[in-house]
Each structure stands twice: as structure tokens, then as C-alpha cells.
Design an enzyme around this catalytic site. Sequence first.
Site, mmCIF file in Angstrom:
data_model
loop_
_atom_site.group_PDB
_atom_site.id
_atom_site.type_symbol
_atom_site.label_atom_id
_atom_site.label_comp_id
_atom_site.label_asym_id
_atom_site.label_seq_id
_atom_site.Cartn_x
_atom_site.Cartn_y
_atom_site.Cartn_z
ATOM 1 N N ASP A 35 57.923 -43.832 47.897
ATOM 2 C CA ASP A 35 56.503 -44.056 47.643
ATOM 3 C C ASP A 35 56.074 -43.358 46.357
ATOM 4 O O ASP A 35 55.264 -43.872 45.593
ATOM 5 C CB ASP A 35 55.660 -43.512 48.802
ATOM 6 N N ALA A 36 56.656 -42.169 46.131
ATOM 7 C CA ALA A 36 56.267 -41.393 44.950
ATOM 8 C C ALA A 36 56.655 -42.127 43.668
ATOM 9 O O ALA A 36 55.893 -42.165 42.700
ATOM 10 C CB ALA A 36 56.919 -40.018 44.987
ATOM 11 N N ASP A 39 54.214 -44.933 43.182
ATOM 12 C CA ASP A 39 52.929 -44.432 42.675
ATOM 13 C C ASP A 39 53.011 -44.095 41.185
ATOM 14 O O ASP A 39 52.085 -44.343 40.425
ATOM 15 C CB ASP A 39 52.496 -43.173 43.445
ATOM 16 N N SER A 84 42.963 -73.389 67.453
ATOM 17 C CA SER A 84 43.061 -72.250 68.364
ATOM 18 C C SER A 84 44.280 -72.461 69.261
ATOM 19 O O SER A 84 44.988 -73.455 69.124
ATOM 20 C CB SER A 84 41.790 -72.113 69.184
ATOM 21 N N LEU A 85 44.510 -71.548 70.149
ATOM 22 C CA LEU A 85 45.691 -71.634 71.013
ATOM 23 C C LEU A 85 45.274 -71.696 72.474
ATOM 24 O O LEU A 85 44.388 -70.952 72.892
ATOM 25 C CB LEU A 85 46.560 -70.383 70.818
ATOM 26 N N GLU A 119 57.314 -66.100 69.053
ATOM 27 C CA GLU A 119 56.927 -64.929 68.253
ATOM 28 C C GLU A 119 55.903 -64.090 68.985
ATOM 29 O O GLU A 119 55.229 -64.579 69.882
ATOM 30 C CB GLU A 119 56.405 -65.386 66.882
ATOM 31 N N LYS A 121 52.471 -62.311 69.888
ATOM 32 C CA LYS A 121 51.077 -62.640 69.603
ATOM 33 C C LYS A 121 50.364 -61.346 69.242
ATOM 34 O O LYS A 121 50.089 -60.515 70.093
ATOM 35 C CB LYS A 121 50.415 -63.302 70.804
ATOM 36 N N ASP A 123 47.557 -58.749 68.161
ATOM 37 C CA ASP A 123 46.166 -58.615 68.566
ATOM 38 C C ASP A 123 45.350 -58.205 67.345
ATOM 39 O O ASP A 123 45.073 -57.042 67.116
ATOM 40 C CB ASP A 123 46.072 -57.548 69.665
ATOM 41 N N ARG A 142 38.955 -66.946 60.146
ATOM 42 C CA ARG A 142 39.040 -68.221 60.847
ATOM 43 C C ARG A 142 37.651 -68.784 61.144
ATOM 44 O O ARG A 142 37.442 -69.993 61.085
ATOM 45 C CB ARG A 142 39.814 -68.014 62.153
ATOM 46 N N GLU A 178 47.909 -63.236 60.734
ATOM 47 C CA GLU A 178 47.075 -62.354 61.536
ATOM 48 C C GLU A 178 47.011 -60.988 60.852
ATOM 49 O O GLU A 178 48.044 -60.385 60.569
ATOM 50 C CB GLU A 178 47.710 -62.225 62.934
ATOM 51 N N TYR A 230 52.134 -66.711 59.888
ATOM 52 C CA TYR A 230 52.843 -67.507 60.891
ATOM 53 C C TYR A 230 52.621 -69.009 60.793
ATOM 54 O O TYR A 230 53.058 -69.746 61.675
ATOM 55 C CB TYR A 230 52.496 -67.032 62.306
ATOM 56 N N LYS A 295 56.089 -72.165 70.013
ATOM 57 C CA LYS A 295 55.732 -73.340 69.217
ATOM 58 C C LYS A 295 56.913 -74.291 69.218
ATOM 59 O O LYS A 295 58.049 -73.859 68.953
ATOM 60 C CB LYS A 295 55.406 -72.918 67.786
ATOM 61 N N LYS A 319 50.146 -64.930 77.678
ATOM 62 C CA LYS A 319 49.527 -63.607 77.605
ATOM 63 C C LYS A 319 50.180 -62.619 78.571
ATOM 64 O O LYS A 319 50.508 -62.978 79.702
ATOM 65 C CB LYS A 319 48.037 -63.714 77.961
ATOM 66 N N CYS A 413 45.100 -24.416 98.826
ATOM 67 C CA CYS A 413 46.074 -25.499 98.700
ATOM 68 C C CYS A 413 45.950 -26.456 99.884
ATOM 69 O O CYS A 413 46.005 -26.019 101.038
ATOM 70 C CB CYS A 413 47.486 -24.919 98.642
ATOM 71 N N CYS A 416 49.567 -25.978 101.934
ATOM 72 C CA CYS A 416 49.988 -24.757 102.619
ATOM 73 C C CYS A 416 48.837 -23.795 102.887
ATOM 74 O O CYS A 416 49.008 -22.808 103.590
ATOM 75 C CB CYS A 416 51.085 -24.061 101.823
ATOM 76 N N CYS A 431 48.513 -23.775 93.116
ATOM 77 C CA CYS A 431 48.655 -23.190 94.445
ATOM 78 C C CYS A 431 49.499 -21.931 94.286
ATOM 79 O O CYS A 431 50.534 -21.947 93.619
ATOM 80 C CB CYS A 431 49.364 -24.191 95.355
ATOM 81 N N CYS A 437 55.128 -22.891 100.095
ATOM 82 C CA CYS A 437 54.366 -24.143 100.102
ATOM 83 C C CYS A 437 55.332 -25.313 100.183
ATOM 84 O O CYS A 437 56.172 -25.506 99.306
ATOM 85 C CB CYS A 437 53.500 -24.248 98.848
HETATM 86 O O1 D41 Z 1 50.039 -63.617 66.392
HETATM 87 C C1 D41 Z 1 49.086 -64.384 66.565
HETATM 88 N N1 D41 Z 1 47.930 -63.881 66.944
HETATM 89 C C2 D41 Z 1 49.238 -65.843 66.355
HETATM 90 C C3 D41 Z 1 48.094 -66.630 66.309
HETATM 91 C C4 D41 Z 1 50.491 -66.443 66.149
HETATM 92 N N2 D41 Z 1 51.630 -65.703 66.168
HETATM 93 N N3 D41 Z 1 50.587 -67.770 65.960
HETATM 94 C C5 D41 Z 1 49.485 -68.559 65.925
HETATM 95 N N4 D41 Z 1 49.637 -69.867 65.705
HETATM 96 C C6 D41 Z 1 48.578 -70.663 65.665
HETATM 97 C C7 D41 Z 1 48.788 -72.116 65.438
HETATM 98 C C8 D41 Z 1 49.870 -72.643 66.313
HETATM 99 C C9 D41 Z 1 47.541 -72.896 65.702
HETATM 100 C C10 D41 Z 1 49.183 -72.302 64.003
HETATM 101 C C11 D41 Z 1 48.189 -68.002 66.106
HETATM 102 C C12 D41 Z 1 47.098 -68.885 66.038
HETATM 103 N N5 D41 Z 1 47.323 -70.214 65.824
HETATM 104 C C13 D41 Z 1 45.709 -68.492 66.196
HETATM 105 N N6 D41 Z 1 45.203 -67.300 66.008
HETATM 106 C C14 D41 Z 1 43.884 -67.346 66.260
HETATM 107 C C15 D41 Z 1 43.554 -68.597 66.602
HETATM 108 C C16 D41 Z 1 44.693 -69.335 66.567
#
Ligand code: D41
Length: 680
Positions: A35-36, A39, A84-85, A119, A121, A123, A142, A178, A230, A295, A319, A413, A416, A431, A437
Site C-alpha cells: 500500500d505504501a 501511495d 429484481s429477483l 453466486e 447474494k 447484502d 437501481r 452490488e 454480476y 442463474k 435466502k 447459588c 448449592c 457461586c 457445588c
Molecule cells: O449479490 C446480489 N445481491 C445479486 C443481486 C446477485 N449476485 N445477482 C443478481 N442478479 C440479478 C439479475 C439476475 C437480475 C441480473 C442480483 C440482482 N439481479 C438484483 N439485485 C437487486 C435487485 C436485483
Amino acid sequence: MGAPPDALARVESLRQQLALHNYRYYVLDDPLISDAEWDQMLRELIDLEHHYPELISADSPTQRVGATPSDEFASARHRVPMLSLDNAFSDEEVRAFDRRVRERLELADTAPAVRYSAEPKLDGLAISVIYEKGQLVRAATRGDGTVGEDVTANIRTIRAVPLRLNGHAPALIEARGEVFMPRAGFEQLNRQAAERGEKVFANPRNAAAGSLRQLDPRVTAKRPLEIFFYALGSVEGMTFPVSHSETLSALKELGLRVSPETAQVEGAEGCLQYFASLQRRRATLDYEIDGVVYKVDSLVSQSRLGFLSRAPRWAIAHKFPAEEATTLLREVEFQVGRTGALTPVARLTPVVVGGVTVSNATLHNMDEIERKDVRIGDTVVVRRAGDVIPEVARVVISRRPSDAQAVRLPSHCPVCGAAVRREPDAAVARCTGEFSCKAQRKERLRHFAARRALDIEGLGDKLIEQVVDAGLVATPADIFTLTRGQLAALERMGEKSADNVLSAIERSKETTLARFLFALGIREVGEATAAALAQHFGSLEALLGASFEQVQQVPDVGPVVAAQLTDFFARDENRRVISQLQQAGVRWPRIDSRSAQMDQPLTGLTFVLTGSLESMSRDQAEDRLRALGARASGSVSKKTSYVIAGADAGSKLAKAEALGVPVLDEAALIEILDQRRLPN
Ligand code: D41
């Protein structure tokens, strides 16, 4: 005027090197410089650009942080909607997803399994980044999937996002990913906030969102944000890959970071195996994930499947079960531990947390109860993380009944009846009954027989309970006086089980000094300290004869541990038990301290074990390696000598390969242990 040509050349060269090292660090996870040094190069570039402002360009690494805060975020319409998923919460829902995919693709029952890309997911927050001719031009959240907010200035501050792509970049490429905050950065951020008396973030996701929604990019720049890409949005001037996994490789080649945990799997069962393996490793990741995304890998199949309302039919998020739940705290009881410590335990209305039914949760100690203001009758949030004991995380104050009762530390206690003492300034109350005990006795025996101590198989909680209650065993030495007749007379214990327990007891006599010291359950003496003591003194006699000062010669032993040790060995009761144990035949090989440290076959080598072994547990393997002088570590680094990979090895194996650390299989491990040396 204008800058001299050599300045221009140097500026270009510095930018190229900085971009390369960024790529090595973030995308390949294989830095070439410190890192140094990085920098240092950046500073040189800043100086040059300061002298010759005409050389500044938008993709210079010095230009990550724009200085002008904005009043609001402009809206940004996505060229291709951000979908969305859908979610799956059980294995059955994943199997149903796979069935729907097969039906829509009109696959015969006999057709091979569908290939999925799996893969983690993350947060965090989904964002889209557009590069034109390789230059980052726009980044957007998004939003509702059609229109998001323009957060270009903030995304530019994230060092893992390149300002310029590698190689021959297409005319236009929209990459999706993400943004998230790693655990360590989150904790540090919250510590700093707490020190300044500012509000802390509830979790890394909120911290990432809050950081990205700063109107002043200088604030975002100070936040430890990272990203994994992704997906692709719209693309111009580039042929589309044929599969999702190829898309990820293409992104990576362009310099965009993708998750190293991605894998291709076959069918629903492959998805579920991946899910289980990631769930096991979840706590070892540097960042939080809330599940897994599957996917359909083939892009042709993806387009045949299409999407329904907002979500693709070819992807699903599986999930992890929620790890927090709300329930009623009905009672608080106090458990007495091995050293007499009283632990308040919440008795709860049973609730499912992270897939497990929880009816008890720890409240840690009285200080914690006070800090969280927990009262009997409260509605509380229970948290369970991985395999740790569930705990009461907080109270839902708005639901407190008017008759909620304060929690009181008992004066005596509960087991005991001896007095309970709370040392001044200490959170822990104890105790004072010690050996008399029963609770302390049972806990000490449990510890003594535990796997990492004397390892007496079959002498578990139930049996300890029975032999103590029957008055057969009070001290660890009594275990070795148990007879077949006594054991067989116990409830639910036949002659055969009695024999099994007796032979386990017999086997446990052959131990090591380190295990023996650990098994004694001396306060403050954990496994590592026990091993250090054994190594230093070489024999029990030497340790017993050591003074308070001599004990402190041992690495990591300070006055606190030394006081506990001398205290423990000064008691007649303890000395008597120790000599009874030795008379019963508990023994260990002598350690010649000098040869122990210098001449063992694996001295100086560090091993990391990953995956599961067939012929022994990982703990056993680590013990045996340590017995040959090796160090066993939990994480792979350049200093690792060998990684031993069992079945289902995951990121540690990948990391070893990336770092060039040699990887051995179980057969090679067994050979090392048997031959007591490395293979040729
Ligand atoms: O890691 C995630 N949060 C993640 C979100 C992921 N690994 N893959 C994702 N792939 C998609 C699609 C399939 C629609 C391209 C996603 C999301 N969507 C996603 N994140 C938020 C809404 C949708």
C-alpha cells in the site's frame, strides 16, 4: 507553454501502473506492491498534476473525489431495466424453480441437468455503471428498476471501481453489481461514530446505503465501500458472451471485480449443495451475504425463459433463514458454570431463528442486562449467528407491559445454596461453593472429558449428570474408579455401553501434557496457554515447582494467568486430584523442551486444513501436525507452507491456488503423519 513531454510520459506511466496495481489488488486479489508503494506513486502523480494542471484527465486516479457537494441526486433512466429477483426460502422451492425452468425449456425428463451459475447474494445495493470507450461516465442506483439516482460522483470514490477499463474496451458497456461494506470496515466506522457520539448504523447494508447516498462525495470517499459485479446491461461494440459464467469472465478481464465464490453447478441438487457449502462458510467471509443466487448459465436458455413482470424466470435468490426473531421473555434463570460464574439465561416462548427452534438464549451477565434494559415479560429480539449460542440482542421497548419485572441477581447459588459473590468492577458473579457445588462439579467434569481435553468418548452431559447425581463421581480422578457394575446399573445403560465407556476411559489415559493441563480447567488457561506451558516446562513436575515469576517467563503468560496457576496448584484438593489421576495411569510423553522446539520434523511449517477429511476430523489432524512441530492456522496467506484440502474445500483452496501455496490431499497428509516427515 504546455507540459514537457517527459512529464506527460511520466504521468501516463504512473496512471497505467496505478491502474494495474489496483486491478491486481481488487480484481485478482493478488497485489504486487505494498500500500505504501502505491501511495508513493499516487503522491508523485498528484505533484505532477499540480505542476501541470493541463495534464489532469477525468480518469486519473487523483480525480476520484470531486470536491463539490450537490443539492440532490439527478435521476438516471436505465438503458435496460434493472430486474429484481424472486426468492426461494426452502429446498423445495429451489427444486420447484428448477422444474419450472425445465418445463419452459421443454426438456425431457431424461435430458441432462440444467447448468446454473451460483453466486453469493451480497447484502448491499444494486448499481449500474456505464463505461463509454473504456471511461466511466455514469453510475446509478437501481431505484425502481427503470429510473434510479445518478451517483456517479460517489461511485467514483470506490477504489475497486476502475475509472478506465482494461484493454480494448467496447464502445459502451453497462455493468451491474452490488456495492457493499465489508464487516471490518463497518465495525470500524461504527466505532468511530460511537466515539464521536454520532449515530451508529444498524448493519453493513444500511451503512453502505447511507454512504452511497451522501451528497458530498468527500464523505463517501472515507467509507470502506467495495463492489462485486454480476451482470451486463446494454452493450455496444462487443459480441455478447454465450453464458453467464463467460459474462463474469469478460467482466473480470475488463477489470471489473467479480465474486471469487462463483461456481457452476448442475441441477437443483447442485444448487442445494452449493447453498449448504456457502452457508457453512458464511461466517468466514469478510462481508455479509443473505443467501445465494442461481442463474441459468446459458444465455440462449435465459432469453427463451424471459421474465415475468419484473423478475427473470431464469434466476432465483435462495435466502438463508432469518437469524433474528422476536419472542416473549418469560423468565430469567441463572446457570452455574465450571468456574462458578452465574450466567443469566432467558427462558423464551419457543421461536424459530435461522431454521432452529430456540427456547433459551444467553443474557451474558448482569451488566449486559442493565445495558440492554431487559426485563421479564419483555418482547425481545433473539439473534443466532452460525453455531454460536443464541443471545437476546435487544428489547422491543414499545411492547413492554406495565408489569415487566426487573432481573435480580440471586444472593445464593440456585444449585448449592452457597453465597454468590460479585467482585467489585467485575461483570461476573460467582457461586462460592466451588467443589461442593454440584453444578460446578458437573461443568468441570464435562470440560475434563471434552473432545479437546481428555476426549473421553461417550462420557457426555447425560452420563455425567447420572454419575454425579448417583454420587459415583465428584472429581475427575473418580472417573477412573468407575466399574462395569456401577455403570451398567445406571438407567439406559446396558453392559455393552458400559464396556464402551470403560474402554474410552482407558484410551483417554494416553494423552499429552498440553491436553492434560487444559483439561484441569484452570481459570484463564485455554488450549493455547496450556500448550505454551507444556512446551516451556516440558513436564508437570517442572510446572508444579515453578514460582509466580518463573511461570511468567512463558510467552503470553502475564500476572493474571500466573496468579490463577499458582492459586490452583497451591490448593491441596487440586494437588490430590492430580496425583490420583497420575496413579490411575493418566500419562503423556515427556517433552524434551529443547528438542521439542528445535528438532521436530515439521517445525517452522504452517498448515491450513480445509474441507472435510475422511479418516479423521480436522481437529485430530491439526493435533497430529502440531505434535510434529507444525503450526496449524485457520487462514491462508503467503506464509502458509501447505494447504491440506479435503472434500468440499472452498475459498481457502482457491486462495492457496491464487497465492501459489502448495496443496496436498488427504493421502499426502496421512503419509506425512505416518512417515513423520514431508513427502519427497
Ligand atoms: O449479490 C446480489 N445481491 C445479486 C443481486 C446477485 N449476485 N445477482 C443478481 N442478479 C440479478 C439479475 C439476475 C437480475 C441480473 C442480483 C440482482 N439481479 C438484483 N439485485 C437487486 C435487485 C436485483
